[in-house]
Design an enzyme around this catalytic site. Structure first.
Site, PDB file in Angstrom:
ATOM      1  N   TYR A   1       0.827  -1.206   0.000  1.00  0.00           N
ATOM      2  CA  TYR A   1       0.000   0.000   0.000  1.00  0.00           C
ATOM      3  C   TYR A   1       0.862   1.258   0.000  1.00  0.00           C
ATOM      4  O   TYR A   1       1.910   1.287   0.635  1.00  0.00           O
ATOM      5  CB  TYR A   1      -0.904   0.016   1.242  1.00  0.00           C
ATOM      6  CG  TYR A   1      -1.767   1.238   1.274  1.00  0.00           C
ATOM      7  CD1 TYR A   1      -2.886   1.310   0.455  1.00  0.00           C
ATOM      8  CD2 TYR A   1      -1.435   2.334   2.045  1.00  0.00           C
ATOM      9  CE1 TYR A   1      -3.666   2.451   0.426  1.00  0.00           C
ATOM     10  CE2 TYR A   1      -2.212   3.481   2.023  1.00  0.00           C
ATOM     11  CZ  TYR A   1      -3.330   3.532   1.214  1.00  0.00           C
ATOM     12  OH  TYR A   1      -4.094   4.662   1.180  1.00  0.00           O
TER      13      TYR A   1
ATOM     14  N   TRP B   1       1.070   5.727  -1.581  1.00  0.00           N
ATOM     15  CA  TRP B   1       0.739   6.725  -2.598  1.00  0.00           C
ATOM     16  C   TRP B   1       1.798   6.863  -3.677  1.00  0.00           C
ATOM     17  O   TRP B   1       1.520   7.408  -4.742  1.00  0.00           O
ATOM     18  CB  TRP B   1       0.523   8.073  -1.918  1.00  0.00           C
ATOM     19  CG  TRP B   1      -0.895   8.287  -1.537  1.00  0.00           C
ATOM     20  CD1 TRP B   1      -1.678   7.445  -0.802  1.00  0.00           C
ATOM     21  CD2 TRP B   1      -1.712   9.404  -1.879  1.00  0.00           C
ATOM     22  NE1 TRP B   1      -2.931   7.984  -0.655  1.00  0.00           N
ATOM     23  CE2 TRP B   1      -2.976   9.187  -1.298  1.00  0.00           C
ATOM     24  CE3 TRP B   1      -1.488  10.574  -2.600  1.00  0.00           C
ATOM     25  CZ2 TRP B   1      -4.020  10.103  -1.430  1.00  0.00           C
ATOM     26  CZ3 TRP B   1      -2.525  11.479  -2.714  1.00  0.00           C
ATOM     27  CH2 TRP B   1      -3.778  11.240  -2.145  1.00  0.00           C
TER      28      TRP B   1
HETATM   29  P1  PGD Z   1       3.562   8.117   1.858  1.00  0.00           P
HETATM   30  O1  PGD Z   1       4.349   8.926   2.828  1.00  0.00           O
HETATM   31  O2  PGD Z   1       2.850   8.861   0.773  1.00  0.00           O
HETATM   32  O3  PGD Z   1       2.508   7.350   2.762  1.00  0.00           O
HETATM   33  O4  PGD Z   1       0.433   6.246   3.556  1.00  0.00           O
HETATM   34  P2  PGD Z   1       1.563   6.110   2.416  1.00  0.00           P
HETATM   35  O5  PGD Z   1       2.320   4.871   2.675  1.00  0.00           O
HETATM   36  O6  PGD Z   1       0.956   6.286   1.076  1.00  0.00           O
HETATM   37  O7  PGD Z   1       4.493   6.984   1.238  1.00  0.00           O
HETATM   38  C1  PGD Z   1       4.781   6.870  -0.111  1.00  0.00           C
HETATM   39  C2  PGD Z   1       6.213   6.395  -0.300  1.00  0.00           C
HETATM   40  O8  PGD Z   1       6.433   6.179  -1.691  1.00  0.00           O
HETATM   41  C3  PGD Z   1       7.269   7.394   0.138  1.00  0.00           C
HETATM   42  O9  PGD Z   1       8.205   6.766   0.981  1.00  0.00           O
HETATM   43  C4  PGD Z   1       7.940   7.825  -1.175  1.00  0.00           C
HETATM   44  O10 PGD Z   1       9.311   8.143  -1.036  1.00  0.00           O
HETATM   45  C5  PGD Z   1       7.760   6.591  -2.040  1.00  0.00           C
HETATM   46  N1  PGD Z   1       7.819   6.823  -3.493  1.00  0.00           N
HETATM   47  C6  PGD Z   1       7.478   7.932  -4.162  1.00  0.00           C
HETATM   48  N2  PGD Z   1       7.637   7.724  -5.491  1.00  0.00           N
HETATM   49  C7  PGD Z   1       8.090   6.463  -5.672  1.00  0.00           C
HETATM   50  C8  PGD Z   1       8.431   5.678  -6.818  1.00  0.00           C
HETATM   51  O11 PGD Z   1       8.322   6.088  -7.959  1.00  0.00           O
HETATM   52  N3  PGD Z   1       8.852   4.405  -6.599  1.00  0.00           N
HETATM   53  C9  PGD Z   1       8.962   3.904  -5.358  1.00  0.00           C
HETATM   54  N4  PGD Z   1       9.363   2.649  -5.245  1.00  0.00           N
HETATM   55  N5  PGD Z   1       8.659   4.629  -4.256  1.00  0.00           N
HETATM   56  C10 PGD Z   1       8.204   5.890  -4.402  1.00  0.00           C
HETATM   57  C11 PGD Z   1      -0.649   7.118   3.457  1.00  0.00           C
HETATM   58  C12 PGD Z   1      -1.801   6.660   4.400  1.00  0.00           C
HETATM   59  O12 PGD Z   1      -1.496   6.927   5.768  1.00  0.00           O
HETATM   60  C13 PGD Z   1      -3.085   7.283   4.069  1.00  0.00           C
HETATM   61  S1  PGD Z   1      -3.540   7.385   2.398  1.00  0.00           S
HETATM   62  C14 PGD Z   1      -3.968   7.690   5.020  1.00  0.00           C
HETATM   63  S2  PGD Z   1      -5.397   8.539   4.584  1.00  0.00           S
HETATM   64  C15 PGD Z   1      -3.811   7.377   6.443  1.00  0.00           C
HETATM   65  N6  PGD Z   1      -4.082   8.470   7.305  1.00  0.00           N
HETATM   66  C16 PGD Z   1      -3.741   8.408   8.607  1.00  0.00           C
HETATM   67  C17 PGD Z   1      -4.368   9.191   9.646  1.00  0.00           C
HETATM   68  O13 PGD Z   1      -5.289   9.981   9.400  1.00  0.00           O
HETATM   69  N7  PGD Z   1      -3.902   9.057  10.907  1.00  0.00           N
HETATM   70  C18 PGD Z   1      -2.919   8.189  11.230  1.00  0.00           C
HETATM   71  N8  PGD Z   1      -2.502   8.098  12.500  1.00  0.00           N
HETATM   72  N9  PGD Z   1      -2.326   7.441  10.268  1.00  0.00           N
HETATM   73  C19 PGD Z   1      -2.698   7.517   8.999  1.00  0.00           C
HETATM   74  N10 PGD Z   1      -2.066   6.722   8.045  1.00  0.00           N
HETATM   75  C20 PGD Z   1      -2.545   6.590   6.686  1.00  0.00           C
END
Ligand code: PGD
Length: 758
Positions: free
Chosen positions: A103, A105
């Site tokens: 999972y 983004w």
């Molecule tokens: P990101 O920090 O966006 O978090 O959680 P998610 O895991 O999506 O992580 C994306 C990662 O992808 C980053 O480490 C980035 O460096 C990497 N990345 C970017 N581009 C690339 C690429 O091209 N290739 C590769 N291999 N990696 C790449 C999000 C999630 O967290 C979400 S959607 C929600 S809504 C939740 N919300 C909450 C909340 O409200 N409260 C708490 N306590 N926790 C939550 N967690 C949830």
């Protein structure tokens, strides 16, 4: 293009030095300011790396993950050892022993989308255990299809901002309309119209009532009501009670367009359980004065009213109830499907709701078919790894957790998105092997055995577009790939080739040829709709193509116009205020109609005597989730290097804490440090610490260690919303706070781990 907006960039010597928002964007996101300097950040992974313990001792469970040093390897070595390990796991344990839910983004871009890449690769390997739904919408994704036949149309085909600005009189928003979140859209966006639309709505005389513990969940004028967090359903029930008892509900609408109102009404009025859900009852629970609720119900019935529920309201135990009750309230008002009335879910949760959709499919990189049927609800990752063979309930089914030996992650950061990180660390000690692709040494990369350095979207070409934005954008490479990093596609192409299915994975195309192929496959849909798409070469040199959008949409407008011709995809074809299907599951935590369930963690429960502050762990203002936490905008918000926590002056004074102090935030699951902002724009018993500070344990070998940086997920409960959907409940948690005395430990989250040689 980024998830937080469209831009052009300047670069010098392989680094982005300046970023300019798209001139057509009326309210560009400040998060763009994190991009300059991000390519050559000290947190980048410079080349393939393997955890020393894994390299020397071979695959197997290990509690050294996150604490061990790494060894640099060449790309050839990496491909060889990773292919060998994948083959071993598949041959010895079967494909369902690979967890590839992965999972996250990742980045904007239709081709280099990390999840599409990893899923295509694992499907062609013979499949993997997957995850379903999202951390954003775990409860909504399961409950709403049963109530209104869809969850995604609630956002993608929502009533447009233009219609709201023109027709709504009253916006009753549970969770507000937080502008900070509208900065972001999964896959990108070329405009941010929410602020302008709210201004236009107010200029016409529109009023907003915002129920939220935080004042700034609506920017500008509104009636701010700050209930006890997590009690919105009780308030909605009380509004419904007034409508029903004063005959203000639309019986004709309820009869023609809904099923089960009578069963619900028995509960609402107390005929079923002897407890009328009246405003006095709700006042006891929520603290909101009964007179206000009574008056509000009458106001709601006297004009065009939109009831909105943010996604955050379902990221809590029993999260199914708030959207279900929001639908029920809107149905009782009888304005479903009328311009500016009815129900909205997610206005202010992401940019998409309120934006006009494009009428045809988007260019898509095929993931193929997964031959493995095992899956988990996405937020059950720790349960999966800690409880192989155990049965669990999910959406009317009894499922079993498979025995996972290899975890494959690309484009996500579970140390940001998952709850109860001490428990997650114990779960991640269980598998034989963890593989992570990421451009950065995130806490997830540090906890892996095999780390694959990915390029960022600034280092490659791609196509970007989303279902609610008019532009298809040529994402053009800004700088060359950093150090020894590679596109995920090239890594998977080499691995597939080593495993004997290279040709099947690439179909003989390079990345650029794929991008052109996706574009050419998509053109006929647009042209059949009256578009006139240019050749790929012309599109690439123009930089974007403008698509047709369906403007002035009204959610479920067609259903209201002709419910026989456009029935909802529910068993009855109508709005299911009572669902026979859900009732038949017999779940104690989610019955056949919306109702108030007491949360596990709330200020009205016994736990509050020990942990008397309600922490809202919401989405950050200064970055997307954990992405670019090392960027300038995110760093500028830190206090003594720690994530800021907002405290009410009374809560701060009671603890001898002042603005700028560092505090220890704790409960029985864990503890973190945070830097104090004193602010009266929140309830006195509420504190707010956004998600996304990179997890930084004082002792990396101890899963229970203090996080010195301020990641609230060391505190949040790892408990699903209910047996129905098992969604994420990370938004709310009870804590205590004390001033941190003594020498402040340094923040090391952004330093790469030790990289040794063999
Ligand atoms: P990101 O920090 O966006 O978090 O959680 P998610 O895991 O999506 O992580 C994306 C990662 O992808 C980053 O480490 C980035 O460096 C990497 N990345 C970017 N581009 C690339 C690429 O091209 N290739 C590769 N291999 N990696 C790449 C999000 C999630 O967290 C979400 S959607 C929600 S809504 C939740 N919300 C909450 C909340 O409200 N409260 C708490 N306590 N926790 C939550 N967690 C949830």
């Amino acid at each position: 293009m980024s998830h937080w907006g469209m831009f052009s960039a300047e670069s010098v010597a392989g680094e982005v030095t300046a970023v300019h928002p798209y001139e057509g964007d009326s309210n560009p996101s400040p998060m763009l300011g994190n991009l300059a300097g991000s390519v050559r950040s000290r947190s980048r992974v410079t080349g393939p790396a393997v955890r020393r313990g894994w390299l020397e001792n071979g695959p197997g469970p290990s509690d050294r993950r996150g604490a061990d040093e790494f060894v640099s390897v060449t790309w050839d070595e990496l491909t060889e050892l990773l292919a060998r390990e994948l083959r071993r796991v598949v041959d010895t344990h079967g494909n369902n022993a690979i967890f590839g839910g992965s999972y996250g983004w990742a980045s904007a871009g239709r081709f280099h989308h990390a999840q599409s890449q990893v899923h295509r690769f694992l499907n062609q390997l013979g499949g993997y255990t997957k995850s379903v739904h999202s951390y954003s919408l775990g409860a909504t994704g399961v409950i709403m299809p049963r109530v209104v036949g869809t969850h995604w149309k609630l956002f993608a085909r929502s009533t447009s901002w233009d219609v709201i600005a023109k027709h709504s009189d009253l916006l009753v928003s549970f969770g507000g309309v937080p502008i900070k979140n509208t900065g972001v859209n999964a896959g990108g966006t070329s405009g941010h119209p929410t602020l302008g639309a709210l201004d236009a709505f107010r200029a016409r005389g529109g009023k907003i009532v915002s129920f939220s513990p935080l004042r700034d969940d609506v920017e500008g004028d509104c009636e701010w009501i700050a209930p006890v967090p997590g009690t919105d359903v009780a308030i909605m029930l009380a509004v419904a009670f007034v409508l029903a008892s004063e005959g203000l509900h639309d019986r004709e609408f309820l009869n023609r367009f809904c099923v089960g109102y009578e069963r619900f009404e028995d509960y609402l009025l107390g005929r079923a359980d002897g407890v009328p859900k009246d405003p006095r009852w709700a006042q006891e629970i929520s603290g909101v004065p009964a007179e206000f609720v009574t008056d509000l119900a009458r106001r709601m019935a006297s004009g065009r009213t939109l009831v909105t529920v943010t996604w955050s309201l379902q990221r809590i135990k029993h999260g199914e109830q708030a959207p279900w009750m929001g639908v029920t309230l809107a149905a009782m008002l009888g304005q479903f499907g009328l311009p500016g009335g009815g129900f909205g879910h997610g206005y202010g949760s992401m940019n998409e709701p309120g934006l006009a959709p494009v009428p045809y499919p988007l260019p898509t990189f095929s993931q193929g078919v997964n031959p493995v049927s095992d899956f988990i609800p996405v937020a059950a990752i720790s349960d999966l790894l800690l409880s192989p063979g155990e049965e669990f309930d999910y959406d009317g089914r009894r499922l079993t957790y498979p025995d996972i030996r290899l975890v494959y992650w690309a484009g996500g950061n579970p140390f940001h998105h998952h709850q109860d990180l001490p428990r997650l660390r114990r779960a991640f000690a269980r598998p034989d092997t963890i593989v992570v692709h990421d451009p950065y040494w995130t806490p997830m990369a540090r906890s892996a055995d095999i780390v694959v350095p990915s390029t960022t979207s600034l280092e490659r070409n791609d196509l970007s577009c989303t279902r609610n934005d008019p532009l298809l954008v040529a994402m053009q490479q800004v700088v060359p790939p950093f150090a020894n990093s590679r596109d995920d596609y090239d890594t998977f192409a080499d691995l597939a080739s080593a495993l004997g299915f290279g040709e099947q994975f690439t179909e003989g195309r390079s990345s650029q040829e794929w991008i052109e192929h996706l574009y050419d496959q998509w053109r006929p849909f647009v042209d059949a709709d009256g578009g006139n798409t240019p050749t790929f070469e012309d599109f690439w040199s123009d930089g974007h193509y403008r698509m047709r959008t369906e403007d002035n949409l009204v959610l479920f407008g067609d259903f209201r116009e002709d419910p026989e011709k456009y029935p909802l995809s529910t068993p009855s074809g109508k709005i299911e205020i009572f669902s026979e299907t859900i009732e038949s599951f017999g779940y104690a935590d989610c019955a056949g109609h919306p109702r108030w369930y007491e949360p596990d963690e709330w200020l009205g429960g016994p736990r509050a005597s020990q942990y008397p502050l309600h922490l809202i762990a919401n989405q950050p203002k200064t970055r997307l989730h954990s992405q670019l936490d090392h960027g300038d905008v995110s760093q500028a918000s830190k206090i003594k290097g720690r994530e800021p926590i907002r405290m009410h002056p009374d809560a701060a004074a009671a603890r001898g804490v002042s603005a700028g102090d560092v505090v220890r935030v704790f409960n029985d699951r864990g503890a973190c440090l945070a830097g104090v902002i004193v602010d009266s724009d929140l309830r006195s018993d509420v504190v707010q610490l956004s998600t996304g500070a990179w997890y930084d344990p004082l002792d990396p070998a101890d899963p229970d260690s203090l996080c010195v940086h301020g990641n609230p997920n060391v505190l949040t409960p790892d408990i699903g919303t209910s047996s129905l959907s098992h969604g994420c409940t990370g938004q709310h948690v009870l804590v205590q706070i004390e001033k941190f005395e003594g020498v402040l430990p340094p923040v090391k989250a952004f330093d790469p781990p030790v990289l040794g040689s063999r």
